[in-house]
Design an enzyme around this catalytic site. Structure first.
Site, PDB file in Angstrom:
ATOM      1  N   ARG A  66       0.834  -1.204   0.000  1.00  0.00           N
ATOM      2  CA  ARG A  66       0.000   0.000   0.000  1.00  0.00           C
ATOM      3  C   ARG A  66       0.874   1.261   0.000  1.00  0.00           C
ATOM      4  NH1 ARG A  66      -5.067   0.070   0.659  1.00  0.00           N
ATOM      5  NH2 ARG A  66      -5.223  -1.878   1.810  1.00  0.00           N
ATOM      6  N   ASN A 108     -14.058  12.757  -0.517  1.00  0.00           N
ATOM      7  CA  ASN A 108     -14.556  11.517  -1.125  1.00  0.00           C
ATOM      8  C   ASN A 108     -16.063  11.629  -1.284  1.00  0.00           C
ATOM      9  OD1 ASN A 108     -14.511   8.786  -2.034  1.00  0.00           O
ATOM     10  ND2 ASN A 108     -15.201   8.128   0.000  1.00  0.00           N
ATOM     11  N   HIS A 110     -19.452   9.144  -1.263  1.00  0.00           N
ATOM     12  CA  HIS A 110     -19.836   7.807  -0.805  1.00  0.00           C
ATOM     13  C   HIS A 110     -21.326   7.635  -1.039  1.00  0.00           C
ATOM     14  CE1 HIS A 110     -19.630   4.157   1.577  1.00  0.00           C
ATOM     15  NE2 HIS A 110     -20.722   4.556   2.192  1.00  0.00           N
ATOM     16  N   SER A 137     -23.085  11.108   0.008  1.00  0.00           N
ATOM     17  CA  SER A 137     -22.472  12.075   0.923  1.00  0.00           C
ATOM     18  C   SER A 137     -21.084  12.429   0.424  1.00  0.00           C
ATOM     19  CB  SER A 137     -22.316  11.472   2.324  1.00  0.00           C
ATOM     20  OG  SER A 137     -23.543  10.963   2.797  1.00  0.00           O
ATOM     21  N   ASP A 146     -14.656   6.335   5.772  1.00  0.00           N
ATOM     22  CA  ASP A 146     -15.976   6.980   5.619  1.00  0.00           C
ATOM     23  C   ASP A 146     -16.459   7.674   6.888  1.00  0.00           C
ATOM     24  OD1 ASP A 146     -16.039   5.978   3.011  1.00  0.00           O
ATOM     25  OD2 ASP A 146     -17.060   4.137   3.615  1.00  0.00           O
TER      26      ASP A 146
HETATM   27  C1  GAR Z   1     -19.987   6.227  -7.066  1.00  0.00           C
HETATM   28  O1  GAR Z   1     -21.337   5.898  -6.879  1.00  0.00           O
HETATM   29  C2  GAR Z   1     -19.329   6.509  -5.737  1.00  0.00           C
HETATM   30  O2  GAR Z   1     -20.205   7.067  -4.781  1.00  0.00           O
HETATM   31  C3  GAR Z   1     -18.888   5.134  -5.309  1.00  0.00           C
HETATM   32  O3  GAR Z   1     -18.455   4.523  -6.487  1.00  0.00           O
HETATM   33  C4  GAR Z   1     -19.173   5.046  -7.594  1.00  0.00           C
HETATM   34  C5  GAR Z   1     -18.173   5.457  -8.648  1.00  0.00           C
HETATM   35  O4  GAR Z   1     -18.805   5.706  -9.864  1.00  0.00           O
HETATM   36  N1  GAR Z   1     -17.861   5.220  -4.352  1.00  0.00           N
HETATM   37  C6  GAR Z   1     -17.700   4.347  -3.340  1.00  0.00           C
HETATM   38  O5  GAR Z   1     -18.413   3.376  -3.201  1.00  0.00           O
HETATM   39  C7  GAR Z   1     -16.572   4.676  -2.414  1.00  0.00           C
HETATM   40  N2  GAR Z   1     -16.635   3.866  -1.233  1.00  0.00           N
HETATM   41  P1  GAR Z   1     -18.053   6.471 -11.051  1.00  0.00           P
HETATM   42  O6  GAR Z   1     -16.724   5.756 -11.266  1.00  0.00           O
HETATM   43  O7  GAR Z   1     -18.964   6.334 -12.206  1.00  0.00           O
HETATM   44  O8  GAR Z   1     -17.858   7.884 -10.614  1.00  0.00           O
END
Ligand code: GAR
Length: 320
Positions: A66, A108, A110, A137, A146
């Site tokens: 990481r 971020n 979420h 959010s 988160d």
């Molecule tokens: C989004 O819905 C975002 O909220 C979620 O991934 C998707 C990305 O879509 N993020 C998470 O779950 C983070 N824990 P995208 O690549 O089309 O923007």
């Protein structure tokens, strides 16, 4: 207008990245996108960014620790002159050290109404719980997953017969409205004198026996009685032609002041007039202001002018 430099990390389709990017190309946008980076070479969003002439960077996390992976991503951020990092469907957890180095500068999005449903499979969990709404959010990233301060939310009604996929699709529409607005507000507030004053005021008036008082056309803060109180801080909004929005606090004298200004010119400056008597300017209109540090300076400055009966109480409190 000054535009904040924003980098975006993605892992997947990158639709939020695209929403952020196109919002940044509108007139009077508060930020520009300086880099789109991914841990996946096939992330569809990379193509979109490239087509719009935005620099991209890919570094696979496979076969790296990481820390190694984060270090490569961080080098790209620094090279691009990034001020804020925006995660848009970046499905890697950043190392604690990385998050601490960029504290207050990573956002971020979420897909849930936090604090509900941290982690994965959020839409299914909202439906299974019988919630009336799902949503998204925008939050500040802290080492705990988160869990950072929520800046903005969008609610999305859950219909009868809703599936996780159908809800996720509408949550994304909401996200595309929410994220550019939340990022714009966040990167602008650090340059907004009203917001900065409010933060300084909260910290200054939390110290014992303090009040606000104007001095030479600028707001300031005093300790002691209304009648005989002494100033321990002045708030300057680009005062006397300075480009800085700043809080002035007392150092031990000109030697300390000049030392601070020479070693950390991005944090400190010598203010007009006040500098001669040992007041140093803490620059607030810059990325990554450490408010703990501002608070410590206010307390130190307060102590240097507060009446002995108050500092004694503070010293006693410190022992516990
Ligand atoms: C989004 O819905 C975002 O909220 C979620 O991934 C998707 C990305 O879509 N993020 C998470 O779950 C983070 N824990 P995208 O690549 O089309 O923007």
């Amino acid at each position: 207008m000054r535009k904040a430099k924003v980098a975006i990390f993605i892992s997947g389709s990158g639709t939020n990245m695209a929403a952020l990017l196109y919002a940044s190309l509108l007139d009077n946008a508060a930020y520009e996108v300086v880099l789109v980076a991914s841990n996946k070479a096939d992330a569809a969003g990379l193509d979109i960014a490239e087509a719009e002439g935005i620099a991209t960077f890919v570094h696979s996390h496979m076969g790296h620790s990481r820390e190694e992976h984060d270090a490569a991503m961080e080098a790209a951020l620094v090279d691009a002159g990034t001020e804020y990092l925006v995660l848009a469907g970046y499905m890697r957890i950043l190392s604690d050290e990385f998050v601490r180095r960029w504290e207050g500068r990573i956002l971020n999005i979420h897909p849930s109404l936090l604090p509900k449903y941290k982690g994965l499979d959020t839409n299914r969990r909202a439906i299974d719980a019988g919630d009336s709404h799902g949503g998204a959010s925008v939050h500040i990233v802290t080492p705990e997953l988160d869990a950072g301060e929520v800046l903005a939310q969008a609610k999305v009604a859950i219909r009868t017969g809703e599936t996780p996929a159908s809800l996720a699709e509408r949550v994304k529409f909401a996200e595309h409205q929410l994220y550019p607005r939340a990022v714009s507000d966040y990167v602008s507030r650090g340059y907004d004198a009203g917001y900065l004053y409010q933060r300084v005021q909260e910290l200054a008036l939390a110290l014992p026996e303090t009040h606000a008082r104007e001095s030479h056309g600028s707001p300031g803060f005093r300790v002691g009685t209304e009648k005989s109180g002494k100033f321990f801080a002045h708030f300057n909004d680009q005062h006397h032609g300075s480009e800085h929005i700043a809080v002035l606090v007392k150092t031990s004298g000109i030697d300390e002041l000049m030392g601070l200004v020479e070693t950390q010119p991005e944090v400190y400056f010598k203010p007009a007039y006040y500098g001669a008597s040992g007041w140093v300017g803490l620059i607030l209109n810059r990325p990554g202001v450490d408010w703990e540090h501002v608070s410590e300076w206010l307390e130190r400055s307060w102590r240097s002018v507060a009446p002995a009966r108050l500092t004694k109480l503070m010293n006693v409190a410190d022992q516990f």
